[in-house]
Design an enzyme around this catalytic site. Sequence first.
Site, PDB file in Angstrom:
ATOM      1  N   GLU A  42       0.816  -1.215   0.000  1.00  0.00           N
ATOM      2  CA  GLU A  42       0.000   0.000   0.000  1.00  0.00           C
ATOM      3  C   GLU A  42       0.848   1.262   0.000  1.00  0.00           C
ATOM      4  O   GLU A  42       0.534   2.233  -0.677  1.00  0.00           O
ATOM      5  CB  GLU A  42      -0.964   0.004   1.182  1.00  0.00           C
ATOM      6  CG  GLU A  42      -2.077  -1.035   1.087  1.00  0.00           C
ATOM      7  CD  GLU A  42      -2.924  -0.894  -0.176  1.00  0.00           C
ATOM      8  OE1 GLU A  42      -2.967   0.210  -0.757  1.00  0.00           O
ATOM      9  OE2 GLU A  42      -3.537  -1.885  -0.596  1.00  0.00           O
ATOM     10  N   ASP A  75     -10.298   4.883  -2.848  1.00  0.00           N
ATOM     11  CA  ASP A  75      -9.117   5.330  -3.563  1.00  0.00           C
ATOM     12  C   ASP A  75      -9.565   5.920  -4.891  1.00  0.00           C
ATOM     13  O   ASP A  75     -10.755   6.008  -5.173  1.00  0.00           O
ATOM     14  CB  ASP A  75      -8.142   4.168  -3.776  1.00  0.00           C
ATOM     15  CG  ASP A  75      -8.594   3.314  -4.941  1.00  0.00           C
ATOM     16  OD1 ASP A  75      -9.810   3.118  -5.084  1.00  0.00           O
ATOM     17  OD2 ASP A  75      -7.742   2.844  -5.712  1.00  0.00           O
ATOM     18  N   CYS A 108     -24.974   1.121 -15.140  1.00  0.00           N
ATOM     19  CA  CYS A 108     -24.139   2.327 -15.074  1.00  0.00           C
ATOM     20  C   CYS A 108     -24.900   3.598 -15.454  1.00  0.00           C
ATOM     21  O   CYS A 108     -25.405   3.746 -16.571  1.00  0.00           O
ATOM     22  CB  CYS A 108     -22.925   2.176 -15.987  1.00  0.00           C
ATOM     23  SG  CYS A 108     -21.794   3.588 -15.904  1.00  0.00           S
ATOM     24  N   CYS A 123     -17.398  -4.461 -19.105  1.00  0.00           N
ATOM     25  CA  CYS A 123     -17.835  -4.154 -17.739  1.00  0.00           C
ATOM     26  C   CYS A 123     -19.045  -4.987 -17.312  1.00  0.00           C
ATOM     27  O   CYS A 123     -20.072  -5.005 -17.993  1.00  0.00           O
ATOM     28  CB  CYS A 123     -18.157  -2.669 -17.608  1.00  0.00           C
ATOM     29  SG  CYS A 123     -18.613  -2.211 -15.922  1.00  0.00           S
ATOM     30  N   TYR A 132      -7.074   6.363   3.565  1.00  0.00           N
ATOM     31  CA  TYR A 132      -7.140   5.272   2.597  1.00  0.00           C
ATOM     32  C   TYR A 132      -6.319   4.055   3.032  1.00  0.00           C
ATOM     33  O   TYR A 132      -6.822   2.924   3.050  1.00  0.00           O
ATOM     34  CB  TYR A 132      -6.671   5.714   1.192  1.00  0.00           C
ATOM     35  CG  TYR A 132      -6.345   4.503   0.372  1.00  0.00           C
ATOM     36  CD1 TYR A 132      -7.364   3.728  -0.175  1.00  0.00           C
ATOM     37  CD2 TYR A 132      -5.029   4.055   0.238  1.00  0.00           C
ATOM     38  CE1 TYR A 132      -7.089   2.548  -0.849  1.00  0.00           C
ATOM     39  CE2 TYR A 132      -4.745   2.881  -0.429  1.00  0.00           C
ATOM     40  CZ  TYR A 132      -5.775   2.131  -0.968  1.00  0.00           C
ATOM     41  OH  TYR A 132      -5.502   0.964  -1.605  1.00  0.00           O
ATOM     42  N   CYS A 162     -15.943  -0.301 -21.437  1.00  0.00           N
ATOM     43  CA  CYS A 162     -17.332  -0.529 -21.034  1.00  0.00           C
ATOM     44  C   CYS A 162     -17.896  -1.831 -21.613  1.00  0.00           C
ATOM     45  O   CYS A 162     -18.812  -2.424 -21.052  1.00  0.00           O
ATOM     46  CB  CYS A 162     -18.190   0.655 -21.426  1.00  0.00           C
ATOM     47  SG  CYS A 162     -17.647   2.211 -20.670  1.00  0.00           S
TER      48      CYS A 162
END
Length: 297
Positions: free
Chosen positions: A43, A144, A215, A209, A126, A206
């Site tokens: 991280e 994030d 969406c 997706c 975060y 997309c």
Amino acid sequence: MTDTLRPQQDALHRTVLAWYSAHARELPWREPSAGPWAVMVSEFMLQQTPVKRVLPMYQAWMERWPTPADLAAAPAGEAVRAWGRLGYPRRALRLHAAATAITEQHGGEVPLDHAALLALPGVGEYTAAAVASFAHRQRHVVLDTNVRRVFARLVDGREYPPVATTAAERRTAAELLPDEPETAATWAVAVMELGALVCTARTPACGECPVARECAWRRAGYPAHDGPPRKGQTYAGTDRQVRGKLLAVLREAHGEVPQSALDSVWADSVQRGRALDGLVADGLVEPVAPGVYRLPG
DNA sequence: GAAACGTGGAG
DNA sequence: TCTCCAAGTTT
């Protein structure tokens, strides 16, 4: 969440979790053998830095310092040197400081508690949530840049999220977070992965997706970003660039470096001096004698 | 809340 | 070439 939305949310969760289980990248910090320390190191390195560039540095780092105590036992300058060209070298210093705090105040174990994580150097909202969620399997809102972008599109119908994180974004993320901690933890990394691999900033895929049908941005016809322009960063000629050049000299010279070696990397002595002072103030460089410098011991 | 803080790859 | 952007934190 309200009872009327629950079936809808359950379906969304199942869809994204199924996509994740089929498409997640195999990353070393996601291996079952990766403990909280591995997650924390990853991280820190991933803050503002692409996975591809982190991978080799991460592997070397974990081999050299497999536990917080191992890192804490090394000089801070060695952490800065091992950080190489990952960028934002203060992260190396803070990771070292975090390792020291973990060793001295937490018995060498990465804290479980979100608040205790947040208190560590270099750990912000975060990272605390990410470690608590990914490593400790707790239920936290993990926001994030990827998650914010996914929700901006999926829920708000916008191409990009606001410049700074808003309360509304937190509320949305909290409402969509599954109730069960284990499920919530996987959901958090799954949404992040969706943003990293499919719902990307530049040219989202997309067609790939799993939640395209749900969406809001797609439904609205992919309206272009309107709000204030997103912050662009200039770099050439800035103090940042000078700091980078100076630190590169210190990293590559094992030991003490004379002023002349530093002078050669930047012509403007005023800016050079300012940058060097900044590095010293940040603890990234240590003056050992007049005109002699080194990475911190 | 704005600004500072590195580096390199992609389009 | 040049702009954008990448698992943010700190002051």
